[in-house]
Design a protein around this motif. Structure first.
Motif, PDB file in Angstrom:
ATOM      1  N   SER A 154     -28.135  -9.469 -15.972  1.00 35.73           N
ATOM      2  CA  SER A 154     -29.012  -8.286 -15.893  1.00 35.73           C
ATOM      3  C   SER A 154     -30.409  -8.736 -15.504  1.00 35.73           C
ATOM      4  CB  SER A 154     -29.088  -7.558 -17.233  1.00 35.73           C
ATOM      5  OG  SER A 154     -27.809  -7.316 -17.727  1.00 35.73           O
ATOM      6  N   LYS A 155     -30.846  -9.860 -16.064  1.00 38.24           N
ATOM      7  CA  LYS A 155     -32.196 -10.367 -15.808  1.00 38.24           C
ATOM      8  C   LYS A 155     -32.409 -10.689 -14.324  1.00 38.24           C
ATOM      9  CE  LYS A 155     -35.047 -12.501 -19.048  1.00 38.24           C
ATOM     10  NZ  LYS A 155     -35.195 -13.328 -20.170  1.00 38.24           N
ATOM     11  N   VAL A 156     -31.367 -11.211 -13.674  1.00 40.27           N
ATOM     12  CA  VAL A 156     -31.519 -11.537 -12.241  1.00 40.27           C
ATOM     13  C   VAL A 156     -31.216 -10.315 -11.353  1.00 40.27           C
ATOM     14  CG1 VAL A 156     -31.099 -14.004 -12.525  1.00 40.27           C
ATOM     15  CG2 VAL A 156     -29.167 -12.502 -12.031  1.00 40.27           C
ATOM     16  N   ILE A 158     -28.730  -8.338 -10.827  1.00 41.70           N
ATOM     17  CA  ILE A 158     -27.509  -8.226 -10.031  1.00 41.70           C
ATOM     18  C   ILE A 158     -26.941  -6.830 -10.302  1.00 41.70           C
ATOM     19  CG2 ILE A 158     -25.730  -9.045 -11.670  1.00 41.70           C
ATOM     20  CD1 ILE A 158     -24.957 -11.070  -9.446  1.00 41.70           C
ATOM     21  N   SER A 159     -26.342  -6.212  -9.282  1.00 38.34           N
ATOM     22  CA  SER A 159     -25.805  -4.873  -9.515  1.00 38.34           C
ATOM     23  C   SER A 159     -24.535  -4.966 -10.364  1.00 38.34           C
ATOM     24  CB  SER A 159     -25.491  -4.203  -8.174  1.00 38.34           C
ATOM     25  OG  SER A 159     -24.551  -4.980  -7.499  1.00 38.34           O
ATOM     26  N   ALA A 160     -24.282  -3.966 -11.181  1.00 30.73           N
ATOM     27  CA  ALA A 160     -23.102  -3.886 -12.065  1.00 30.73           C
ATOM     28  C   ALA A 160     -22.829  -5.212 -12.781  1.00 30.73           C
ATOM     29  CB  ALA A 160     -21.876  -3.464 -11.246  1.00 30.73           C
ATOM     30  N   PRO A 161     -23.764  -5.685 -13.611  1.00 31.03           N
ATOM     31  CA  PRO A 161     -23.608  -7.021 -14.217  1.00 31.03           C
ATOM     32  C   PRO A 161     -22.345  -7.182 -15.066  1.00 31.03           C
ATOM     33  CG  PRO A 161     -25.473  -5.834 -15.192  1.00 31.03           C
ATOM     34  CD  PRO A 161     -25.041  -5.057 -14.018  1.00 31.03           C
ATOM     35  N   LYS A 162     -21.948  -6.111 -15.759  1.00 29.53           N
ATOM     36  CA  LYS A 162     -20.767  -6.203 -16.630  1.00 29.53           C
ATOM     37  C   LYS A 162     -19.516  -6.503 -15.797  1.00 29.53           C
ATOM     38  CE  LYS A 162     -20.170  -4.112 -21.062  1.00 29.53           C
ATOM     39  NZ  LYS A 162     -20.472  -2.987 -21.882  1.00 29.53           N
ATOM     40  N   GLN A 163     -19.451  -5.817 -14.660  1.00 29.92           N
ATOM     41  CA  GLN A 163     -18.302  -6.012 -13.773  1.00 29.92           C
ATOM     42  C   GLN A 163     -18.293  -7.433 -13.201  1.00 29.92           C
ATOM     43  OE1 GLN A 163     -18.365  -3.118 -10.549  1.00 29.92           O
ATOM     44  NE2 GLN A 163     -17.351  -4.586  -9.204  1.00 29.92           N
ATOM     45  N   ARG A 164     -19.491  -7.967 -12.885  1.00 28.77           N
ATOM     46  CA  ARG A 164     -19.586  -9.309 -12.271  1.00 28.77           C
ATOM     47  C   ARG A 164     -19.064 -10.401 -13.197  1.00 28.77           C
ATOM     48  NH1 ARG A 164     -19.792  -6.865  -7.804  1.00 28.77           N
ATOM     49  NH2 ARG A 164     -21.601  -5.523  -7.618  1.00 28.77           N
TER      50      ARG A 164
END
Ligand code: SF4
Length: 340
Positions: A154-156, A158-164
């Motif tokens: 989340s800090k960087v 990135i879109s949809a962090p949970k999915q990543r």
């Protein structure tokens, strides 16, 4: 060679007369040859120069990732001033495979490479890869380490962090993979982040987003950054100080603004004249530096830049210039500025 700045209580890394050589069958490559640098806390140092000038060997020496044989640190010190203590440890003296160096690597000094796939394992999910690093360095259980991985993604931004977390590296774009690398590098709150050509493989818009992100995160995570690049635009956007390297040596060191406005060494002037620089007034006449960087195995008796330098004099071909202080915080190694 004089240090580029004296170490003090504010210093996080102090490199003294560092020499890293590669011993080949018939010759020796002096890839880093007597470099002195100091990195203050929470600051960004830009290391610039063309390919083959020794910038990446510097970063690999600091991380103790030089392949031996044929490479070896043959002299000098890499003094890490540990955060929150008065302890200073000379990394150059540590066993590269020993427990202390493994703790420092990733935990106290982290690196982001040009190509994220050099560090990401294609077979493991992103979340597991970040969590593993966090577990090793911060002794968290798997669940907390995965929470930390999510927090870092989340800090960087990135879109949809949970999915990543559950995706594999090949499912992400180049820019996203570089964000993951930055998340991975910063996940253990290192004191120093080394970014080795972090945006070279990315397209221009993504490059600028990644640089903005690193600038934002620096104040957030309280880390110093060494950014290694051939791109002066990247340096002007990121660095507080710049060290220009040529054939294993620092030939000029100054605050970024000073270096861009008052370059002294003919090599720095050549680098600046060969690229468009944002903010420079008037029409810019671009001119490449003539000739090529000599082979690292070439033995050049005087100034290594002499074969390409428009100001070369007799003494330049006979004797090496040493770093001279031009003004406070600004040094250069060139006979044009030696008192004698
Ligand atoms: Fe050019 Fe001489 Fe200066 Fe080297 S020492 S950069 S050859 S003027």
């Amino acid at each position: 060679m004089a240090p580029t700045a004296p170490a003090n209580a504010d210093t996080i890394l102090e490199i003294k007369d560092l020499k890293t050589y590669f011993f080949l069958e018939k010759s020796t490559v002096r890839a880093v040859d007597g470099v002195n640098l100091t990195l203050p806390r929470k600051s960004t140092l830009g290391l610039v120069g063309e390919s083959g000038c020794g910038k990446s060997v510097m970063s690999m020496s600091i991380m103790r990732l030089i392949q031996s044989p044929p490479g070896k640190i043959v002299g000098g010190q890499i003094n890490l001033h540990r955060k929150g203590t008065s302890e200073v440890i000379d990394i150059a003296k540590l066993d590269p495979r020993g427990a202390e160096m493994r703790r420092i690597r990733g935990g106290e000094i982290a690196i982001v490479f040009q190509e994220p796939m050099m560090s990401l394992n294609p077979l493991f999910k992103i979340g597991d890869q970040i969590a593993e690093v966090v577990q090793v360095h911060q002794k968290l259980n798997k669940k907390d380490a995965l929470d930390r991985a999510l927090q870092m993604l989340s800090k960087v931004q990135i879109s949809a962090p949970k999915q990543r977390l559950n995706e594999y590296p090949h499912q992400l774009s180049g820019g996203m993979r570089q964000r993951v690398m930055i998340a991975l590098a910063l996940s253990c709150n290192p004191s120093i982040l080394i970014a080795d050509e972090p945006t070279t493989a990315l397209d221009v818009t993504v490059q600028s987003q990644i640089l903005d992100l690193m600038n934002e995160l620096q104040s957030d995570v309280d880390a110093s950054i060494i950014i290694i690049t051939h791109n002066l635009g990247v340096v002007s956007q990121m660095a507080d100080h710049v060290a220009v390297m040529y054939l294993g040596k620092v030939v000029e060191f100054a605050e970024t603004r000073e270096l861009f406005h008052q370059p002294k060494h003919p090599y720095t002037v050549g680098l600046l004249n060969s690229v468009p620089v944002l903010g420079r007034k008037g029409k810019q006449h671009l001119e490449p530096i003539k000739g090529m960087v000599p082979l690292p195995t070439d033995v050049i008796p005087g100034c290594a830049f002499a074969p390409r330098c428009p100001h070369a004099m007799k003494i330049c071909r006979e004797k090496q210039p040493t770093l001279q202080t031009i003004s406070p915080g600004h040094t250069t190694a060139c006979w044009l500025y030696e008192d004698a």
